[in-house]
Write an enzyme that holds these catalytic residues in place. Sequence first.
Site, PDB file in Angstrom:
ATOM      1  N   TYR A  61     -12.349  -9.952  10.892  1.00  0.00           N
ATOM      2  CA  TYR A  61     -13.585 -10.591  10.395  1.00  0.00           C
ATOM      3  C   TYR A  61     -13.501 -12.116  10.385  1.00  0.00           C
ATOM      4  O   TYR A  61     -14.419 -12.788   9.897  1.00  0.00           O
ATOM      5  CB  TYR A  61     -13.992 -10.054   9.028  1.00  0.00           C
ATOM      6  CG  TYR A  61     -12.922 -10.171   7.971  1.00  0.00           C
ATOM      7  CD1 TYR A  61     -12.638 -11.377   7.355  1.00  0.00           C
ATOM      8  CD2 TYR A  61     -12.188  -9.057   7.598  1.00  0.00           C
ATOM      9  CE1 TYR A  61     -11.650 -11.475   6.397  1.00  0.00           C
ATOM     10  CE2 TYR A  61     -11.204  -9.137   6.637  1.00  0.00           C
ATOM     11  CZ  TYR A  61     -10.948 -10.354   6.043  1.00  0.00           C
ATOM     12  OH  TYR A  61      -9.957 -10.443   5.102  1.00  0.00           O
ATOM     13  N   ASP A  90      -9.876   3.150   2.240  1.00  0.00           N
ATOM     14  CA  ASP A  90      -9.981   2.515   3.569  1.00  0.00           C
ATOM     15  C   ASP A  90     -10.608   3.459   4.599  1.00  0.00           C
ATOM     16  O   ASP A  90     -11.446   3.061   5.402  1.00  0.00           O
ATOM     17  CB  ASP A  90      -8.595   2.089   4.066  1.00  0.00           C
ATOM     18  CG  ASP A  90      -8.073   0.872   3.337  1.00  0.00           C
ATOM     19  OD1 ASP A  90      -8.888   0.032   2.920  1.00  0.00           O
ATOM     20  OD2 ASP A  90      -6.839   0.759   3.187  1.00  0.00           O
ATOM     21  N   LYS A 145       0.809  -1.231   0.000  1.00  0.00           N
ATOM     22  CA  LYS A 145       0.000   0.000   0.000  1.00  0.00           C
ATOM     23  C   LYS A 145       0.843   1.284   0.000  1.00  0.00           C
ATOM     24  O   LYS A 145       0.402   2.300  -0.523  1.00  0.00           O
ATOM     25  CB  LYS A 145      -0.938   0.019   1.207  1.00  0.00           C
ATOM     26  CG  LYS A 145      -2.100  -0.955   1.087  1.00  0.00           C
ATOM     27  CD  LYS A 145      -3.082  -0.765   2.230  1.00  0.00           C
ATOM     28  CE  LYS A 145      -4.186  -1.795   2.161  1.00  0.00           C
ATOM     29  NZ  LYS A 145      -5.254  -1.561   3.134  1.00  0.00           N
TER      30      LYS A 145
END
Length: 277
Positions: A220, A110, A68
């Site tokens: 998650y 994000d 990133k």
Amino acid sequence: MVNGKTSLYGIIGNPVVHSLSPVMHNTAFAALSLNGIYVPMQVRNVADGLRGLAALGFTGVSVTVPHKETVMEYLDEIDPVARRIGAVNTLLFRSHPDSGAVVSRGFNTDWLGSNLALAEQMKLEGSRILILGAGGAAKAVGFGLVEAGAEVVICNRSEERGQELARWLDCRFCTIDQLAGIQADGLVNTTSVGMEPHADGIPIDPDLLSGFSVVMDIVYAPLATTLLKKAAAAGCRTIDGLAMLLYQGAVQFKIWTGKQPPQDVMRDALLAELAGQ
Ligand code: ATR
């Protein structure tokens, strides 16, 4: 059906084998009858990867760990907000109208994904929100919250790293030992604590949870983390780790296609994929 007119999309990272983004975006393309395909691509050398994507005619690409930040060196254009954050998670390729050359542009979705997820459960402006962690995810979440007018407090195991992020956000830092003294409306866990295979982990003393109205976890797997289960039991409204993933992806989809993302089917696809993993 993939054919000569299919638009190419994908995700670059290392590893990408567990990425949920392909199922989310492919389901969205199908739901809107768009001729696109989204593939996972394990990329070690980001400079080579970028040249390949441009040469192969990709339209849009997600960028994940560890690329990133480094990907920014190789882009033609960077959205001003992504430049401020210092990280790009979304690429858009287009042809220059005069020369026909491929032009790559980087965005960061994000922080928007995090804001959209939290804003479903609370007003951000004027709220005080405690962020656990000081990595890349904490930076995006913190940036979004400051943009939205929230007051942020950073807490991190490594004090030096936490203080550095707090300085960057121009907000307060607290140590784990000081957590009991922090009053806040919301809590966001951006650490990996509670992630499988250590699903019984919890990043904060559960006795402190009743002080927050809203608790969000970006973990998650599992979806119902120990943190979220204890938070719900303490009476907090909870936001699971699929929310930020979904919304950052929904914003990507809009950037790439110009179309309103079919968020409900995208979330169902994520849930089904998680259940099957
Ligand atoms: P990302 O970019 O996904 O946010 P990262 O840069 O590796 O990931 O950051 C992980 C965060 O989780 C850090 O804040 C890290 O704390 P340190 O800075 O002290 O390393 C935090 N973290 C990871 N494992 C942890 C644990 N077992 N207990 C507390 N914090 C943890």
